[in-house]
Design an enzyme around this catalytic site. Structure first.
Site, PDB file in Angstrom:
ATOM      1  N   ALA A 196       0.854  -1.193   0.000  1.00  0.00           N
ATOM      2  CA  ALA A 196       0.000   0.000   0.000  1.00  0.00           C
ATOM      3  C   ALA A 196       0.882   1.233   0.000  1.00  0.00           C
ATOM      4  CB  ALA A 196      -0.893   0.019   1.247  1.00  0.00           C
ATOM      5  N   THR A 254      -6.499  -1.099   8.135  1.00  0.00           N
ATOM      6  CA  THR A 254      -6.158  -0.195   9.229  1.00  0.00           C
ATOM      7  C   THR A 254      -7.396   0.230  10.008  1.00  0.00           C
ATOM      8  OG1 THR A 254      -5.409   2.075   9.640  1.00  0.00           O
ATOM      9  CG2 THR A 254      -6.240   1.630   7.452  1.00  0.00           C
ATOM     10  N   ASP A 255      -7.193   0.581  11.276  1.00  0.00           N
ATOM     11  CA  ASP A 255      -8.300   1.114  12.080  1.00  0.00           C
ATOM     12  C   ASP A 255      -8.764   2.486  11.579  1.00  0.00           C
ATOM     13  OD1 ASP A 255      -6.084   2.605  12.916  1.00  0.00           O
ATOM     14  OD2 ASP A 255      -6.304   2.139  15.041  1.00  0.00           O
ATOM     15  N   GLU A 256      -7.943   3.133  10.737  1.00  0.00           N
ATOM     16  CA  GLU A 256      -8.307   4.485  10.277  1.00  0.00           C
ATOM     17  C   GLU A 256      -9.548   4.495   9.396  1.00  0.00           C
ATOM     18  OE1 GLU A 256      -5.265   6.933   8.735  1.00  0.00           O
ATOM     19  OE2 GLU A 256      -3.763   6.223  10.153  1.00  0.00           O
ATOM     20  N   TYR A 294      -5.519   8.758   2.288  1.00  0.00           N
ATOM     21  CA  TYR A 294      -5.000   7.420   2.604  1.00  0.00           C
ATOM     22  C   TYR A 294      -6.104   6.521   3.156  1.00  0.00           C
ATOM     23  CZ  TYR A 294      -3.103   3.776   5.622  1.00  0.00           C
ATOM     24  OH  TYR A 294      -2.885   2.573   6.248  1.00  0.00           O
ATOM     25  N   LYS A 326      -7.964   3.022   1.727  1.00  0.00           N
ATOM     26  CA  LYS A 326      -7.948   1.737   2.452  1.00  0.00           C
ATOM     27  C   LYS A 326      -9.387   1.273   2.698  1.00  0.00           C
ATOM     28  CE  LYS A 326      -4.975  -0.357   3.816  1.00  0.00           C
ATOM     29  NZ  LYS A 326      -4.118  -1.409   3.168  1.00  0.00           N
TER      30      LYS A 326
HETATM   31  P1  NAD Z   1       5.140   0.749   4.197  1.00  0.00           P
HETATM   32  O1  NAD Z   1       4.881   2.031   3.488  1.00  0.00           O
HETATM   33  O2  NAD Z   1       6.261   0.667   5.171  1.00  0.00           O
HETATM   34  O3  NAD Z   1       5.364  -0.443   3.136  1.00  0.00           O
HETATM   35  C1  NAD Z   1       4.592  -0.562   1.987  1.00  0.00           C
HETATM   36  C2  NAD Z   1       5.312  -1.527   1.047  1.00  0.00           C
HETATM   37  O4  NAD Z   1       4.468  -1.711  -0.117  1.00  0.00           O
HETATM   38  C3  NAD Z   1       6.649  -0.994   0.532  1.00  0.00           C
HETATM   39  O5  NAD Z   1       7.625  -2.019   0.578  1.00  0.00           O
HETATM   40  C4  NAD Z   1       6.358  -0.591  -0.907  1.00  0.00           C
HETATM   41  O6  NAD Z   1       7.490  -0.701  -1.768  1.00  0.00           O
HETATM   42  C5  NAD Z   1       5.272  -1.590  -1.276  1.00  0.00           C
HETATM   43  N1  NAD Z   1       4.397  -1.109  -2.366  1.00  0.00           N
HETATM   44  C6  NAD Z   1       3.815   0.105  -2.482  1.00  0.00           C
HETATM   45  N2  NAD Z   1       3.112   0.174  -3.634  1.00  0.00           N
HETATM   46  C7  NAD Z   1       3.256  -1.030  -4.253  1.00  0.00           C
HETATM   47  C8  NAD Z   1       2.756  -1.568  -5.463  1.00  0.00           C
HETATM   48  N3  NAD Z   1       1.967  -0.846  -6.293  1.00  0.00           N
HETATM   49  N4  NAD Z   1       3.092  -2.832  -5.795  1.00  0.00           N
HETATM   50  C9  NAD Z   1       3.897  -3.574  -4.974  1.00  0.00           C
HETATM   51  N5  NAD Z   1       4.413  -3.099  -3.829  1.00  0.00           N
HETATM   52  C10 NAD Z   1       4.078  -1.847  -3.448  1.00  0.00           C
HETATM   53  O7  NAD Z   1       3.756   0.367   4.888  1.00  0.00           O
HETATM   54  P2  NAD Z   1       3.465  -0.382   6.266  1.00  0.00           P
HETATM   55  O8  NAD Z   1       3.418   0.616   7.363  1.00  0.00           O
HETATM   56  O9  NAD Z   1       4.353  -1.543   6.366  1.00  0.00           O
HETATM   57  O10 NAD Z   1       1.962  -0.865   6.012  1.00  0.00           O
HETATM   58  C11 NAD Z   1       1.728  -2.108   5.375  1.00  0.00           C
HETATM   59  C12 NAD Z   1       0.225  -2.378   5.354  1.00  0.00           C
HETATM   60  O11 NAD Z   1      -0.286  -2.383   6.678  1.00  0.00           O
HETATM   61  C13 NAD Z   1      -0.575  -1.304   4.599  1.00  0.00           C
HETATM   62  O12 NAD Z   1      -1.608  -1.958   3.883  1.00  0.00           O
HETATM   63  C14 NAD Z   1      -1.147  -0.431   5.692  1.00  0.00           C
HETATM   64  O13 NAD Z   1      -2.358   0.158   5.294  1.00  0.00           O
HETATM   65  C15 NAD Z   1      -1.366  -1.454   6.790  1.00  0.00           C
HETATM   66  N6  NAD Z   1      -1.341  -0.960   8.167  1.00  0.00           N
HETATM   67  C16 NAD Z   1      -0.280  -0.235   8.631  1.00  0.00           C
HETATM   68  C17 NAD Z   1      -0.245   0.153   9.972  1.00  0.00           C
HETATM   69  C18 NAD Z   1       0.940   0.928  10.540  1.00  0.00           C
HETATM   70  O14 NAD Z   1       0.917   1.310  11.692  1.00  0.00           O
HETATM   71  N7  NAD Z   1       2.015   1.167   9.782  1.00  0.00           N
HETATM   72  C19 NAD Z   1      -1.308  -0.178  10.828  1.00  0.00           C
HETATM   73  C20 NAD Z   1      -2.385  -0.904  10.307  1.00  0.00           C
HETATM   74  C21 NAD Z   1      -2.401  -1.295   8.995  1.00  0.00           C
HETATM   75  O1  DAU Z   2      -3.724   3.555  12.751  1.00  0.00           O
HETATM   76  C1  DAU Z   2      -3.035   2.825  11.778  1.00  0.00           C
HETATM   77  C2  DAU Z   2      -2.252   3.768  10.887  1.00  0.00           C
HETATM   78  O2  DAU Z   2      -1.144   4.216  11.655  1.00  0.00           O
HETATM   79  C3  DAU Z   2      -1.800   3.119   9.590  1.00  0.00           C
HETATM   80  O3  DAU Z   2      -2.926   2.814   8.805  1.00  0.00           O
HETATM   81  C4  DAU Z   2      -0.873   4.052   8.795  1.00  0.00           C
HETATM   82  O4  DAU Z   2      -0.363   3.386   7.654  1.00  0.00           O
HETATM   83  C5  DAU Z   2       0.275   4.471   9.694  1.00  0.00           C
HETATM   84  O5  DAU Z   2       1.107   5.401   9.023  1.00  0.00           O
HETATM   85  C6  DAU Z   2      -0.269   5.104  10.984  1.00  0.00           C
HETATM   86  O6  DAU Z   2      -0.958   6.337  10.682  1.00  0.00           O
HETATM   87  P1  DAU Z   2      -0.770   7.653  11.591  1.00  0.00           P
HETATM   88  O7  DAU Z   2      -1.083   8.836  10.756  1.00  0.00           O
HETATM   89  O8  DAU Z   2      -1.443   7.488  12.895  1.00  0.00           O
HETATM   90  O9  DAU Z   2       0.839   7.515  11.866  1.00  0.00           O
HETATM   91  P2  DAU Z   2       2.035   8.590  11.859  1.00  0.00           P
HETATM   92  O10 DAU Z   2       3.241   7.840  12.295  1.00  0.00           O
HETATM   93  O11 DAU Z   2       2.119   9.357  10.601  1.00  0.00           O
HETATM   94  O12 DAU Z   2       1.600   9.595  13.017  1.00  0.00           O
HETATM   95  C7  DAU Z   2       1.278   9.133  14.319  1.00  0.00           C
HETATM   96  C8  DAU Z   2       0.792  10.342  15.128  1.00  0.00           C
HETATM   97  O13 DAU Z   2       1.900  11.226  15.355  1.00  0.00           O
HETATM   98  C9  DAU Z   2      -0.264  11.176  14.428  1.00  0.00           C
HETATM   99  O14 DAU Z   2      -1.174  11.668  15.389  1.00  0.00           O
HETATM  100  C10 DAU Z   2       0.523  12.328  13.812  1.00  0.00           C
HETATM  101  C11 DAU Z   2       1.637  12.541  14.809  1.00  0.00           C
HETATM  102  N1  DAU Z   2       2.931  13.035  14.286  1.00  0.00           N
HETATM  103  C12 DAU Z   2       3.473  12.426  13.196  1.00  0.00           C
HETATM  104  C13 DAU Z   2       4.719  12.815  12.717  1.00  0.00           C
HETATM  105  C14 DAU Z   2       5.332  12.179  11.486  1.00  0.00           C
HETATM  106  C15 DAU Z   2       3.609  14.039  14.977  1.00  0.00           C
HETATM  107  O15 DAU Z   2       3.119  14.581  15.988  1.00  0.00           O
HETATM  108  N2  DAU Z   2       4.844  14.425  14.503  1.00  0.00           N
HETATM  109  C16 DAU Z   2       5.423  13.858  13.415  1.00  0.00           C
HETATM  110  O16 DAU Z   2       6.565  14.250  13.060  1.00  0.00           O
END
Ligand code: NAD
Ligand code: DAU
Length: 332
Positions: A80, A121-123, A148, A152
């Site tokens: 994603a 995601t919970d979002e 975003y 999702k």
């Molecule tokens: P990330 O951005 O770290 O990794 C995404 C990966 O997907 C990368 O390796 C990227 O190269 C690959 N990618 C992007 N577009 C692509 C495409 N078109 N084809 C093939 N590969 C592609 O993301 P993450 O934080 O690891 O999140 C992974 C999944 O988990 C996502 O679906 C996200 O919505 C979900 N998620 C993330 C969180 C969080 O806290 N990070 C929480 C809940 C759910």
């Molecule tokens: O809830 C799940 C989601 O969590 C996933 O679906 C997303 O892929 C993942 O990126 C994450 O989303 P958030 O927007 O919550 O995460 P982020 O790390 O960008 O930010 C976390 C919180 O911190 C948010 O309230 C914004 C704040 N923030 C973020 C950055 C980058 C700051 O205060 N300062 C910062 O520099």
């Protein structure tokens, strides 16, 4: 030996899942990843070659996806565009990957009749008030806020439609905020840790009262494996570990654990449309499938994550300046 296809396996949570699967099962893993700015092959270093291979490519490439689905038993879909701040700046890649990419995979799952698990995601549920006694459950109506989270939400609805209309064997999980190793430095926790390592003050959006529900990425992986093995087809499972903290508390804890004064951070421009609070009720996953998180203590998980970023500067150093230039252009 089960053959798994893991999309997005070079990203943060996908790579943690690949490590988890290779450590805890006999499965073979093929990763399909486009290696966007967020993908990093170094996150998959030193894996056993007889149980792991890597294919560079786009999940929206129907011919490539078709060939890969014919060679595996099950697919776990992590790929994603994942960062809210980027989606506010340039939403188009979010539509291409999160919507069209998921559609392309679902069509292949339908054609080849493959087990499909969709990571979300919970979002998708929007946000909660700080004093709301309720948390998100599988029954909470969808109400996404950002480009975003709306893409999702759209991808989740596609999965549900492909289950109902075409009988695709799919499950969905919606997880809260992950932390742990291999997370890109654009995200909140690694950005602040790497700022402190570089001698730069952490940056808190707005007042810092926004609440996120933190879970270690390894607990997310064990939950996904549980759903893949025992989840009921067509069902959605919420994944969370009761880890609610506001952003100010998290920054203060990072500073304390890194030996800096707890107030050595700056408030910067808030995120547009910034969701106030996420909170997950994971009763269904725990009761129906018997899953439990292993990382009970956020502080020790965070301390281990800080050590990982200190020990692995080579992994993140090349991307840090570019990320900070992007944030600086937005006053963040
Ligand atoms: P990330 O951005 O770290 O990794 C995404 C990966 O997907 C990368 O390796 C990227 O190269 C690959 N990618 C992007 N577009 C692509 C495409 N078109 N084809 C093939 N590969 C592609 O993301 P993450 O934080 O690891 O999140 C992974 C999944 O988990 C996502 O679906 C996200 O919505 C979900 N998620 C993330 C969180 C969080 O806290 N990070 C929480 C809940 C759910
Ligand atoms: O809830 C799940 C989601 O969590 C996933 O679906 C997303 O892929 C993942 O990126 C994450 O989303 P958030 O927007 O919550 O995460 P982020 O790390 O960008 O930010 C976390 C919180 O911190 C948010 O309230 C914004 C704040 N923030 C973020 C950055 C980058 C700051 O205060 N300062 C910062 O520099």
């Amino acid at each position: 030996m089960r053959r798994l296809l893991v999309t997005g396996g070079a990203g943060f949570i996908g790579s943690n899942f690949v490590h988890h699967v290779l450590e805890h099962t006999d499965d073979h893993v093929t990763v399909l990843d486009k290696l966007t700015y967020a993908g990093n092959l170094a996150s998959l270093d030193n894996l056993p070659r007889e149980r792991f291979d890597f294919v560079e490519g786009d999940i929206a490439d129907a011919a490539l996806v078709d060939g890969l689905f014919s060679r595996v038993d099950a697919v776990v879909h992590y790929a994603a565009e994942s960062h809210n701040d980027n989606s506010l700046h340039d939403p188009r890649p979010f539509l291409d990957t999160n919507i069209i990419g998921t559609y392309t995979l679902l069509e292949a799952a339908r054609k080849h009749d493959r087990r499909f698990h969709h990571i979300s995601t919970d979002e998708v549920y929007g946000d909660l008030e700080l004093d709301d006694p309720d948390r998100f459950t599988e029954q909470t109506p969808y109400n996404p806020s950002s480009p975003y989270s709306s893409t999702k939400a759209g991808s989740d609805l596609l999965v549900r439609a492909w289950v109902r209309s075409f009988g695709v064997n799919a499950t969905i999980s919606n997880c809260s905020n992950n932390y742990g190793p291999y997370q890109h430095v654009e995200k909140f926790i690694p950005r602040q840790i790497t700022n402190v390592i570089r001698g730069v003050r952490p940056r808190l959006y707005g007042a810092g009262e926004n609440v996120r529900d933190w879970i270690h990425a390894d607990d997310h992986s064990s939950a996904v494996l549980t759903i893949l093995d025992r989840g009921e087809i067509g069902e959605t499972y919420l994944i969370g570990a009761d880890g609610e903290k506001n952003n100010k508390e998290v920054v203060e804890l990072i500073l304390e654990l890194m030996g800096e004064p707890r107030d050595a951070y700056d408030h910067v421009t808030d995120r547009a449309g910034h969701d106030l609070r996420y909170a997950i009720d994971s009763t269904k996953l725990r009761t129906d499938l018997g899953w439990q998180p292993a990382y009970g203590d956020f502080e020790s998980g965070l301390a281990a994550t800080i050590r990982w970023y200190r020990d692995n500067e080579d992994w993140w150093a090349a991307t840090k300046d570019h990320v900070e230039a992007f944030y600086a252009s937005k006053g963040q």
